[in-house]
Motif scaffolding. Structure first.
Motif, mmCIF file in Angstrom:
data_model
loop_
_atom_site.group_PDB
_atom_site.id
_atom_site.type_symbol
_atom_site.label_atom_id
_atom_site.label_comp_id
_atom_site.label_asym_id
_atom_site.label_seq_id
_atom_site.Cartn_x
_atom_site.Cartn_y
_atom_site.Cartn_z
ATOM 1 N N GLN A 1 -6.930 -48.519 -12.844
ATOM 2 C CA GLN A 1 -6.123 -47.673 -11.991
ATOM 3 C C GLN A 1 -7.033 -46.910 -11.041
ATOM 4 N N PRO A 2 -6.636 -46.713 -9.771
ATOM 5 C CA PRO A 2 -7.470 -45.985 -8.830
ATOM 6 C C PRO A 2 -7.660 -44.546 -9.271
ATOM 7 N N PRO A 3 -8.811 -43.943 -8.976
ATOM 8 C CA PRO A 3 -9.069 -42.573 -9.402
ATOM 9 C C PRO A 3 -8.056 -41.614 -8.795
ATOM 10 N N GLY B 1 -13.500 -40.751 -11.195
ATOM 11 C CA GLY B 1 -13.698 -41.974 -10.404
ATOM 12 C C GLY B 1 -14.457 -41.709 -9.114
ATOM 13 N N PHE B 2 -14.062 -40.667 -8.382
ATOM 14 C CA PHE B 2 -14.741 -40.325 -7.127
ATOM 15 C C PHE B 2 -16.164 -39.833 -7.400
ATOM 16 N N LYS B 3 -16.333 -39.052 -8.471
ATOM 17 C CA LYS B 3 -17.681 -38.578 -8.824
ATOM 18 C C LYS B 3 -18.625 -39.747 -9.080
ATOM 19 N N SER C 1 -17.683 -28.738 -4.287
ATOM 20 C CA SER C 1 -16.563 -29.625 -3.956
ATOM 21 C C SER C 1 -16.562 -30.859 -4.839
ATOM 22 N N ILE C 2 -17.743 -31.395 -5.137
ATOM 23 C CA ILE C 2 -17.842 -32.579 -5.990
ATOM 24 C C ILE C 2 -17.256 -32.303 -7.367
ATOM 25 N N ASP C 3 -17.487 -31.094 -7.877
ATOM 26 C CA ASP C 3 -16.987 -30.738 -9.210
ATOM 27 C C ASP C 3 -15.463 -30.765 -9.290
ATOM 28 N N GLN D 1 -10.170 -38.161 -1.049
ATOM 29 C CA GLN D 1 -10.561 -39.519 -0.665
ATOM 30 C C GLN D 1 -11.450 -39.518 0.569
ATOM 31 N N LYS D 2 -11.057 -38.737 1.595
ATOM 32 C CA LYS D 2 -11.862 -38.705 2.824
ATOM 33 C C LYS D 2 -13.172 -37.955 2.594
#
Length: 240
Positions: A140-142, A217-219, A210-212, A167-168
């Motif tokens: 499944q997509p993050p 999945g994005f991380k 922001s990463i946190d 996503q962006k």
């Protein structure tokens, strides 16, 4: 009586005397017993050939074929196993699938041993269903942060480059990592790999808050690109 009929009769007898009792009380003649009966009847005139149709690290699919003395296929069977599911498949998914495929191929010529499916296949049904469900969930997509939660992107010195959805933000940060990795010259001055590695670390530090807030999945996407670029620059640094 033909050789095949003799082999079928022997397997049926073995099913009564050596069959493994399954759930429900039915007996199953294991594959190695049926292979012995097959070889006793046909020697090396007939063959059992196996072929790997798929082995992608997750699933193993094997095809087995029974050939006569002329090399013609007279019976066949296929089997699938999921790597890592169940004790046997943690180390021997390929061998397990091959055994099941041979059992089904023998069953296709009448040497079924009490049931068409192998004992391992019968036991594997709930295990395979659980594995397929787990794989479907893992693909499944993050998931993104809640709607309206905008993430601020910064360069390595902290300058604000804009606020975006998850996503962006992830795509732009990954692109920025690639830009820094390839930035060999700035304002006519060469930027050595060591300095670009420092800039990448600063870039991640400036965007860590922001990463946190991102999903796992994005991380993982960001971390994978970051480490790969550090590896590339490290190799370049070694050539200086």
């Amino acid at each position: 009586m033909s050789e095949l009929q003799k082999a079928m009769a022997e397997v049926n007898d073995l099913n009564r005397t050596h069959g493994v009792t399954q759930r429900g009380g039915k007996k199953y003649t294991e594959v190695f017993v049926r292979v012995e009966a097959f070889r006793k009847a046909f020697g090396t005139d007939h063959g059992i050939n196996t072929e790997i149709l798929m082995d992608d690290g997750k699933r193993v699919v094997i095809k087995a074929a029974i050939t006569n003395s002329a090399g013609m296929i007279v019976g066949s069977g296929m089997a699938e196993e999921i790597r890592g599911q169940g004790n046997v498949n943690k180390t021997s998914a390929l061998e397990n699938a091959e055994t099941s495929a041979i059992g089904r191929a023998l069953a296709s010529i009448g040497l079924h041993g009490g049931t068409y499916a192998s004992l391992n296949e019968i036991d594997a049904v709930p295990r395979k269903a659980a594995a397929q469900k787990q794989q479907a969930q893992s693909t499944q997509p993050p998931s993104a942060p809640p709607a309206g939660d905008m993430l601020t992107l910064k360069n390595h010195i902290g300058d604000d480059k804009g606020s975006w959805d998850a996503q962006k933000f992830t795509a732009d940060l990954i692109n920025l990592i690639a830009v820094y990795t390839k930035l060999e010259v700035k304002d006519g001055v060469a930027i050595p790999p060591r300095e670009r590695m420092t800039m990448l670390r600063e870039l991640i530090e400036q965007n860590q808050q922001s990463i946190d807030k991102l999903s796992d999945g994005f991380k993982e996407e960001i971390d994978k690109r970051y480490k790969n670029c550090l590896k590339i620059l490290g190799a370049q640094k070694g050539k200086e």
